[in-house]
Design a protein around this motif. Structure first.
Motif, short mmCIF file in Angstrom:
data_model
loop_
_atom_site.label_atom_id
_atom_site.label_comp_id
_atom_site.label_asym_id
_atom_site.label_seq_id
_atom_site.Cartn_x
_atom_site.Cartn_y
_atom_site.Cartn_z
N ASN B 112 5.57 7.34 -8.09
CA ASN B 112 4.93 6.17 -7.47
C ASN B 112 5.07 4.96 -8.38
OD1 ASN B 112 4.02 8.40 -6.12
ND2 ASN B 112 1.86 8.02 -6.46
N GLU B 113 4.75 5.16 -9.67
CA GLU B 113 4.78 4.05 -10.61
C GLU B 113 6.20 3.52 -10.75
OE1 GLU B 113 3.23 5.60 -14.25
OE2 GLU B 113 1.48 6.42 -13.25
N THR B 114 7.16 4.45 -10.82
CA THR B 114 8.54 4.02 -11.04
C THR B 114 9.05 3.18 -9.88
OG1 THR B 114 8.96 6.00 -12.32
CG2 THR B 114 10.88 4.82 -11.52
N VAL B 115 8.77 3.60 -8.66
CA VAL B 115 9.32 2.85 -7.53
C VAL B 115 8.68 1.48 -7.44
CG1 VAL B 115 7.76 3.69 -5.71
CG2 VAL B 115 10.08 3.06 -5.14
N TYR B 116 7.39 1.41 -7.75
CA TYR B 116 6.71 0.11 -7.74
C TYR B 116 7.26 -0.80 -8.85
CZ TYR B 116 3.11 -3.33 -8.78
OH TYR B 116 2.46 -4.50 -9.07
N ILE B 388 10.28 8.01 -1.65
CA ILE B 388 9.14 7.10 -1.77
C ILE B 388 9.72 5.71 -1.98
CG2 ILE B 388 8.81 7.52 -4.26
CD1 ILE B 388 5.79 7.08 -3.67
N GLY B 389 9.24 4.76 -1.17
CA GLY B 389 9.80 3.43 -1.22
C GLY B 389 8.71 2.39 -1.45
N VAL B 403 2.32 -5.39 -0.76
CA VAL B 403 3.08 -4.24 -1.21
C VAL B 403 2.88 -3.14 -0.17
CG1 VAL B 403 3.30 -2.44 -2.95
CG2 VAL B 403 2.87 -4.78 -3.66
N HIS B 404 3.97 -2.69 0.40
CA HIS B 404 3.89 -1.55 1.31
C HIS B 404 4.56 -0.36 0.66
CE1 HIS B 404 3.74 0.87 4.90
NE2 HIS B 404 5.05 1.06 4.84
N VAL B 405 3.86 0.76 0.62
CA VAL B 405 4.43 1.97 0.03
C VAL B 405 4.88 2.88 1.16
CG1 VAL B 405 4.05 3.91 -1.49
CG2 VAL B 405 2.91 1.75 -1.95
#
Lengths: 203, 444
Positions: B112-116, B388-389, B403-405
């Motif tokens: 999660n952290e990496t994609v953000y 995960i995007g 921010v949309h996850v």
């Protein structure tokens, strides 16, 4: 918000896919490239009336067989911008399709008949932004509890429950030592998402 | 504005009987389904499963309609863990966003952290230092193994293999201890920050990871001997919860579920990031489209992750783990201080002693944050559960505009009715588990 031209156009295997889609759709459809350097995505802005046509064309003409996600951005007073991302598995490229809804009529046709996977995304967008998806057979709230009022991801939504129930613990220096020197000299910190008193709610 | 105060929308009413307390279930689709049926002339049985049920991986609730032993209709009721992460992030700085996204899918916080952070970095147009990139890859793959271990453990338990439950969590503990050694925290570390990672690996951390690489292959062989040929597992998993490639693509299903249908779609290969194209590893696939295929895909993925970690460790060379750009990176080094995660006192004292301007700059950077150029970007990485995007929109300010996850758990769970309707009730449990939904990610 709409001027995202910082990316390197023509990069990667899907280069030009946005332009092809805009060409297929014709009038009123504008291709651009999102930001992000080597992650730049082809982006196509379409009028709300061409929304379903745009996604259908992406699926049938450009081979975007994979529905990735759909969401929205509150860009009021301009309106709500609905965004969908589609992939081509064979071509390994993605395209962002966007449409800006008229704030007076925040409704767009549902794309569930085109991509069944859009069902939950549209329900989430419906409850979070109050955007209607015409033709969606089961447009009910998805994540929020029964009876919840308001659309939390709208910018004008105030996180009022934070006023009703303050976050536990000391948030500022001196807060936990009531009565000690220095306490009460600062204005109390407002919870994030809550405007100043007098700017909202009943006086 | 919000829900009516003093009324818990999830509360069920109850009454006491001689048999104990009887709860009256409401909410979701319950009333419409039960109310629409004529109990005198139909054989339909409506079953409520969850939200507190050991096989629902958290607080997933299912309203099932049964005809005899056959499930005719499955309706997932979600939202019990909704915490408004996307909304909250709009009121915090870009750096603080890491602290929020890490709490979405709590079994794969690093993904999660990496994609953000990738999204923020792409908007900023900054390049990562090499060492930060390698550390991220190592942490991502350790996280993938830890997440799959929890999946083996819980799924094993649900299918009757309680030993797997115990040993799966035993090995996962090793990974969590490495995480603690590296970041100071076992879960929800907010370790990956825009511009790099919070702290450098210590020699002890590298040592612990090397040790893990020695131990884990033996343990994976144990699992293989214990589970992969297990007749009960075969009975419960083979041919169950069938989902082929076209069904998966139409519903947006990714990750091991898609690869169990034979499509080698793995973002580490198809749209590489963090230099994944330079590592030697395979994308395991199966063609069975069932629960057993998903078991085998995840099992082989653990082996591949070990290969990647080893290669990345060999490439580690001393260097910075945060960009040099003083407009983004905090001037203080985040060595572990007295509070466990803050600046070391001696370093803060040094900054304060050196110049007032540096102190002011540091203060502004921490409290106000850095500005991110206006624009939108979409980034995606392969989490243990699939794609995960992160769609990040900036208006040029110090906080995310939106921010949309894109959560793989959320999207994959939508396939549950498709894979379990027409099957048995017990197969709903096996099929649901095979999707590996993490409710923190589903509800966000």
């Amino acid at each position: 918000m709409s001027a995202d031209g910082s990316g390197a156009a023509g990069h990667g295997p899907g280069a030009g896919v946005g332009a092809r889609l805009a060409e297929l759709l014709g009038d009123g459809c504008v291709a651009s490239v999102s930001g992000g350097g080597d992650w730049a995505r082809d982006t196509v802005d379409v009028p709300p009336g061409r929304w379903v046509a745009a996604l259908t064309a992406a699926r049938d003409e450009l081979g975007c067989d994979f529905f990735d996600w759909l969401s929205a951005v509150d860009e009021l007073p301009d309106g709500f911008r609905v965004v969908a991302h589609l992939w081509s598995v064979a071509g390994r490229y993605g395209v962002l399709v966007r449409t800006l809804l008229d704030p007076a009529d925040s409704t767009v046709d549902s794309v569930v008949p085109v991509y069944p996977g859009a069902a939950w995304h549209e329900r989430e967008t419906y409850e979070m932004f109050g955007i209607g998806f015409a033709g969606h057979e089961d447009l009910r709230p998805l994540l929020l509890p029964d009876g919840f009022e308001g659309h939390p991801l709208r910018k004008d939504f105030i996180l009022a429950s934070r006023v009703a129930k303050p976050w536990p613990g000391a948030k500022e220096p001196g807060e936990s030592h009531a009565g000690s020197a220095g306490a009460g000299k600062r204005a109390p910190m407002r919870p994030p998402g809550v405007p100043a008193p007098g700017e909202w709610g009943d006086a | 504005m919000s829900t009516t105060p003093n009324k818990d929308p999830y509360a069920a009413t109850s009454r006491d009987t001689t048999e104990g307390k009887v709860y009256t279930v409401t909410g979701g689709d319950w009333d419409t389904i039960v109310g629409s049926d004529d109990p005198l002339h139909h054989e339909k049985l409506v079953i409520n499963m969850g939200p507190q049920h050991p096989s629902t991986h958290g607080v997933l609730r299912l309203v099932l309609e049964m005809e005899g032993e056959t499930v005719t209709d499955v309706r997932p009721v979600i939202g019990y863990l909704h915490t408004g992460i996307e909304k909250n992030m709009e009121y915090r700085t870009w750096t603080q966003g890491s602290t929020f996204v890490t709490r979405a899918d709590y079994l794969s916080p690093i993904a999660n952290e990496t994609v953000y952070c990738l999204a923020v970095e792409k908007l900023l147009g900054i390049e990562l230092p090499k060492r930060a990139e390698l550390i991220r890859v190592i942490m991502l793959e350790l996280n993938r193994i830890a997440s799959h271990l929890v999946w083996f453990a819980t799924t094993g338990m649900e299918l009757g293999a309680t030993t797997m439950m115990i040993i799966g969590f035993r090995e996962r503990e090793m990974v969590l201890e490495i995480f603690e050694l590296v970041s100071g925290l076992r879960m929800n570390m907010a370790y990956v920050r825009p511009g790099g990672v919070a702290q450098d690996f210590t020699p002890e951390a590298v040592e612990a990871i090397r040790e893990f690489l020695k131990v884990m292959p033996k343990r994976l062989k144990q699992y293989e001997n214990l589970m992969n040929g297990q007749p009960i597992l075969h009975e419960r998993a083979k041919g169950v919860a069938y989902l082929d490639v076209s069904g998966a693509l139409a519903l947006g299903v990714t990750g091991p579920v898609l690869r169990s249908a034979g499509l080698p779609w793995d973002l580490r290969k198809t749209t590489p990031y963090l230099g994944y194209e330079t590592y030697d590893f395979e994308v395991p696939t199966e063609t069975t489209c069932d629960v057993f295929g998903r078991w085998m895909v995840r099992f082989h993925e653990c082996w591949e992750s070990l290969k990647i970690i080893e290669q990345a460790l060999d490439r580690l060379e001393p260097g910075p783990v945060m960009v040099e750009d003083k407009k983004v990176a905090w001037p203080a080094q985040l060595a572990i201080g007295t509070d466990g995660m803050g600046n070391s006192l001696s370093h803060v004292a040094k900054i304060m002693g050196q110049s007032m301007e540096a102190l002011i700059h540091h203060f502004k950077l921490v409290t106000e944050g850095f500005r991110v150029p206006a624009g939108q970007v979409y980034t995606a990485v392969e989490s243990p559960r699939g794609e995960i995007g992160c769609h990040a929109v900036s208006d040029g300010g110090t906080r995310p505009y939106r921010v949309h996850v894109r959560e793989p758990s959320f999207v994959n769970l939508q396939a549950l009715p498709a894979i379990s309707e027409g099957g048995l009730l017990a197969d709903v449990v096996a099929g649901g588990a095979s999707l590996d939904p993490v409710m923190g990610g589903v509800d966000r």
